[in-house]
Write a protein that holds these residues in place. Structure first.
Motif, PDB file in Angstrom:
ATOM      1  N   GLY A 129      63.376  51.261  84.086  1.00 52.95           N
ATOM      2  CA  GLY A 129      62.903  50.761  85.377  1.00 52.95           C
ATOM      3  C   GLY A 129      62.454  49.313  85.356  1.00 52.95           C
ATOM      4  N   HIS A 130      62.646  48.617  84.215  1.00 51.76           N
ATOM      5  CA  HIS A 130      62.250  47.196  84.225  1.00 51.76           C
ATOM      6  C   HIS A 130      63.268  46.388  85.019  1.00 51.76           C
ATOM      7  N   THR A 131      62.801  45.269  85.524  1.00 54.38           N
ATOM      8  CA  THR A 131      63.701  44.313  86.158  1.00 54.38           C
ATOM      9  C   THR A 131      63.182  42.935  85.820  1.00 54.38           C
ATOM     10  N   ALA A 132      64.076  41.907  85.797  1.00 54.30           N
ATOM     11  CA  ALA A 132      63.722  40.616  85.206  1.00 54.30           C
ATOM     12  C   ALA A 132      63.059  40.951  83.860  1.00 54.30           C
ATOM     13  N   SER A 133      61.904  40.340  83.500  1.00 62.03           N
ATOM     14  CA  SER A 133      61.183  40.836  82.312  1.00 62.03           C
ATOM     15  C   SER A 133      59.853  41.426  82.751  1.00 62.03           C
TER      16      SER A 133
ATOM     17  N   GLU B 149      59.353  37.920  73.088  1.00 60.79           N
ATOM     18  CA  GLU B 149      58.826  36.828  73.933  1.00 60.79           C
ATOM     19  C   GLU B 149      59.856  36.396  74.976  1.00 60.79           C
ATOM     20  N   ARG B 150      59.396  36.314  76.198  1.00 58.74           N
ATOM     21  CA  ARG B 150      60.262  35.981  77.329  1.00 58.74           C
ATOM     22  C   ARG B 150      59.511  35.176  78.373  1.00 58.74           C
ATOM     23  N   VAL B 151      60.282  34.624  79.300  1.00 58.96           N
ATOM     24  CA  VAL B 151      59.714  33.965  80.480  1.00 58.96           C
ATOM     25  C   VAL B 151      60.297  34.702  81.672  1.00 58.96           C
TER      26      VAL B 151
ATOM     27  N   ALA C  46      66.214  34.859  86.592  1.00 59.27           N
ATOM     28  CA  ALA C  46      65.135  35.817  86.856  1.00 59.27           C
ATOM     29  C   ALA C  46      64.240  35.911  85.626  1.00 59.27           C
ATOM     30  N   ASP C  47      64.870  35.821  84.460  1.00 59.30           N
ATOM     31  CA  ASP C  47      64.113  35.807  83.203  1.00 59.30           C
ATOM     32  C   ASP C  47      64.993  35.223  82.115  1.00 59.30           C
ATOM     33  N   GLU C  48      64.334  34.814  81.040  1.00 59.20           N
ATOM     34  CA  GLU C  48      65.082  34.326  79.885  1.00 59.20           C
ATOM     35  C   GLU C  48      64.309  34.675  78.632  1.00 59.20           C
ATOM     36  N   ARG C  49      65.054  34.956  77.583  1.00 56.41           N
ATOM     37  CA  ARG C  49      64.406  35.263  76.300  1.00 56.41           C
ATOM     38  C   ARG C  49      63.988  33.955  75.624  1.00 56.41           C
ATOM     39  N   PHE C  50      62.784  33.966  75.055  1.00 54.99           N
ATOM     40  CA  PHE C  50      62.269  32.758  74.383  1.00 54.99           C
ATOM     41  C   PHE C  50      62.832  32.734  72.962  1.00 54.99           C
TER      42      PHE C  50
ATOM     43  N   SER D  43      70.482  37.190  86.735  1.00 57.33           N
ATOM     44  CA  SER D  43      69.826  37.914  85.642  1.00 57.33           C
ATOM     45  C   SER D  43      70.756  37.981  84.434  1.00 57.33           C
ATOM     46  N   GLY D  44      70.228  38.557  83.356  1.00 55.88           N
ATOM     47  CA  GLY D  44      71.053  38.757  82.152  1.00 55.88           C
ATOM     48  C   GLY D  44      71.772  40.099  82.238  1.00 55.88           C
ATOM     49  N   GLY D  45      72.135  40.637  81.106  1.00 60.16           N
ATOM     50  CA  GLY D  45      72.791  41.948  81.047  1.00 60.16           C
ATOM     51  C   GLY D  45      74.116  41.931  81.781  1.00 60.16           C
ATOM     52  N   SER D  46      74.443  43.040  82.428  1.00 58.05           N
ATOM     53  CA  SER D  46      75.755  43.119  83.069  1.00 58.05           C
ATOM     54  C   SER D  46      75.867  42.239  84.311  1.00 58.05           C
ATOM     55  N   VAL D  47      74.746  41.816  84.883  1.00 59.65           N
ATOM     56  CA  VAL D  47      74.827  40.842  85.989  1.00 59.65           C
ATOM     57  C   VAL D  47      75.498  39.566  85.475  1.00 59.65           C
TER      58      VAL D  47
ATOM     59  N   PRO E 189      58.743  45.500  75.358  1.00 63.63           N
ATOM     60  CA  PRO E 189      59.211  46.691  74.628  1.00 63.63           C
ATOM     61  C   PRO E 189      60.676  46.578  74.238  1.00 63.63           C
ATOM     62  N   LYS E 190      61.417  45.708  74.960  1.00 61.36           N
ATOM     63  CA  LYS E 190      62.812  45.494  74.603  1.00 61.36           C
ATOM     64  C   LYS E 190      62.899  44.148  73.888  1.00 61.36           C
ATOM     65  N   PRO E 191      63.457  44.105  72.668  1.00 62.16           N
ATOM     66  CA  PRO E 191      63.513  42.820  71.981  1.00 62.16           C
ATOM     67  C   PRO E 191      64.437  41.824  72.689  1.00 62.16           C
TER      68      PRO E 191
ATOM     69  N   GLY F 297      73.190  56.017  82.961  1.00 64.27           N
ATOM     70  CA  GLY F 297      71.923  55.703  82.288  1.00 64.27           C
ATOM     71  C   GLY F 297      70.845  55.183  83.236  1.00 64.27           C
ATOM     72  N   LYS F 298      71.245  54.753  84.429  1.00 62.19           N
ATOM     73  CA  LYS F 298      70.277  54.194  85.376  1.00 62.19           C
ATOM     74  C   LYS F 298      69.808  55.222  86.397  1.00 62.19           C
ATOM     75  N   ARG F 299      70.442  56.395  86.374  1.00 64.79           N
ATOM     76  CA  ARG F 299      70.234  57.328  87.488  1.00 64.79           C
ATOM     77  C   ARG F 299      68.771  57.736  87.680  1.00 64.79           C
TER      78      ARG F 299
ATOM     79  N   ARG G 121      69.956  34.588  74.145  1.00 69.29           N
ATOM     80  CA  ARG G 121      69.696  33.826  75.377  1.00 69.29           C
ATOM     81  C   ARG G 121      70.641  34.271  76.488  1.00 69.29           C
ATOM     82  N   ASN G 122      70.091  34.560  77.661  1.00 66.61           N
ATOM     83  CA  ASN G 122      70.928  34.850  78.829  1.00 66.61           C
ATOM     84  C   ASN G 122      71.751  33.626  79.202  1.00 66.61           C
ATOM     85  N   ALA G 123      71.216  32.450  78.867  1.00 67.77           N
ATOM     86  CA  ALA G 123      71.878  31.198  79.247  1.00 67.77           C
ATOM     87  C   ALA G 123      73.316  31.141  78.727  1.00 67.77           C
TER      88      ALA G 123
ATOM     89  N   GLY H 167      69.152  42.885  87.718  1.00 69.69           N
ATOM     90  CA  GLY H 167      69.626  44.093  87.055  1.00 69.69           C
ATOM     91  C   GLY H 167      68.435  45.027  86.909  1.00 69.69           C
ATOM     92  N   MET H 168      68.656  46.164  86.320  1.00 65.22           N
ATOM     93  CA  MET H 168      67.518  47.037  85.998  1.00 65.22           C
ATOM     94  C   MET H 168      67.811  47.803  84.715  1.00 65.22           C
ATOM     95  N   GLY H 169      66.760  48.094  83.971  1.00 64.96           N
ATOM     96  CA  GLY H 169      66.935  48.848  82.730  1.00 64.96           C
ATOM     97  C   GLY H 169      66.713  50.331  82.979  1.00 64.96           C
TER      98      GLY H 169
END
Ligand SMILES: O=C(O)[C@H](O)[C@@H](O)[C@H](O)[C@H](O)COP(=O)(O)O
Length: 249
Positions: free
Chosen positions: A156-160, A187-189, A75-79, A44-48, A182-184, A210-212, A87-89, A151-153
């Motif tokens: 509560g989102h995960t992937a996109s 557009e995502r896949v 798991a997901d990627e931003r378009f 995944s992206g983010g801290s993962v 909702p999170k810029p 923040g995740k608690r 890009r997570n890439a 990861g998770m936001g």
């Protein structure tokens, strides 16, 4: 098994969780690769991508892991355009540069927005790539990733897969286009539940206070529309990697 009855691997802090997760990931790779030619690993992206993956690469190098036998998926990627900071890439490729023997052809990246395809086409072609490379599970129909690391936001989102979004309800595709995230960027896949939940192992990574709240809701068995991460499941095992701040214990 879902997040509600997941095994919990708890670290004192984020760094501790990264080390724990990296050691577990490498032993899973090594065990599986004794019986199987390849290992299909979804990241995944983010801290993962930023913290956990570089730690996994380091731990793999310590034991001489044959990186040539891993396939890495998103798991997901931003378009967004290739090389764009959204890009997570970019982060994932940076981590994998330290993995000797890992070839670019083993990294499966959803198409960028400047690749000459629409968002719908990017999702459809990623789904075809999954179907082509990832072996099917026992039902001989559904691709079975070996490990999905999510990861998770704080929402509560995960992937996109976002709360209340239509991709959460899809049961007949493995990959979906996402609009109006909702999170810029909007557009995502994303992989869908059918792809994630048929994996052998699904690990959820959550650190920081923040995740608690979102984690508590997810572990209470809330519906997918309310807590997308709470609805992830696995064929063999779901494991939660969390630090004391996120798990609140
Ligand atoms: O696509 C995105 O917008 C992010 O990649 C996002 O999905 C992220 O992975 C989670 O919000 C967890 O992020 P952290 O682990 O960095 O908190």
């Amino acid at each position: 098994m879902t997040l509600a009855d997941a095994r919990v691997r708890k670290g004192a802090d984020a760094n501790d969780v990264d080390l724990l997760l990296a050691a577990d990931a490498v032993s899973l790779f090594m065990n599986r690769l004794r019986h199987s030619a390849q290992f299909h690993f979804v990241v995944s992206g983010g801290s993962v991508a930023q913290r956990a993956l570089p730690e996994i690469v380091k731990a793999g190098n310590t034991v001489g892991l044959d990186w040539g036998r891993l396939h890495i998926w998103f798991a997901d990627e931003r378009f967004a355009p290739r090389g764009h900071e959204d890009r997570n890439a970019s982060l994932i490729m940076m981590a994998l540069r330290q993995a000797p023997g890992f070839f670019a052809s083993q990294l499966h990246i959803p198409a960028a927005s400047d690749a000459g395809v629409s968002l719908d086409e990017a999702a459809a072609s990623y789904q075809r790539e999954v179907q082509r490379y990832v072996p099917n599970g026992a039902d001989r129909m559904t691709p079975m990733f070996d490990l999905v690391l999510l990861g998770m936001g704080p929402d509560g989102h995960t992937a996109s897969l976002f709360p209340g979004h239509e991709a959460v309800d899809l049961s007949d595709v493995l990959v979906a286009p996402v609009r109006n995230s909702p999170k810029p960027p909007a557009e995502r896949v994303t992989l869908t539940y059918p792809a994630i939940n048929s994996a052998a192992h699904v690990w959820v990574y959550a650190t920081g206070e923040g995740k608690r709240e979102a984690l508590e809701l997810a572990r209470s068995g809330a519906a997918a529309s309310e807590s997308p991460v709470g609805a992830v499941a696995a064929r063999d095992e779901v494991v939660l990697y969390a630090d004391a701040a996120a798990i609140g214990e």
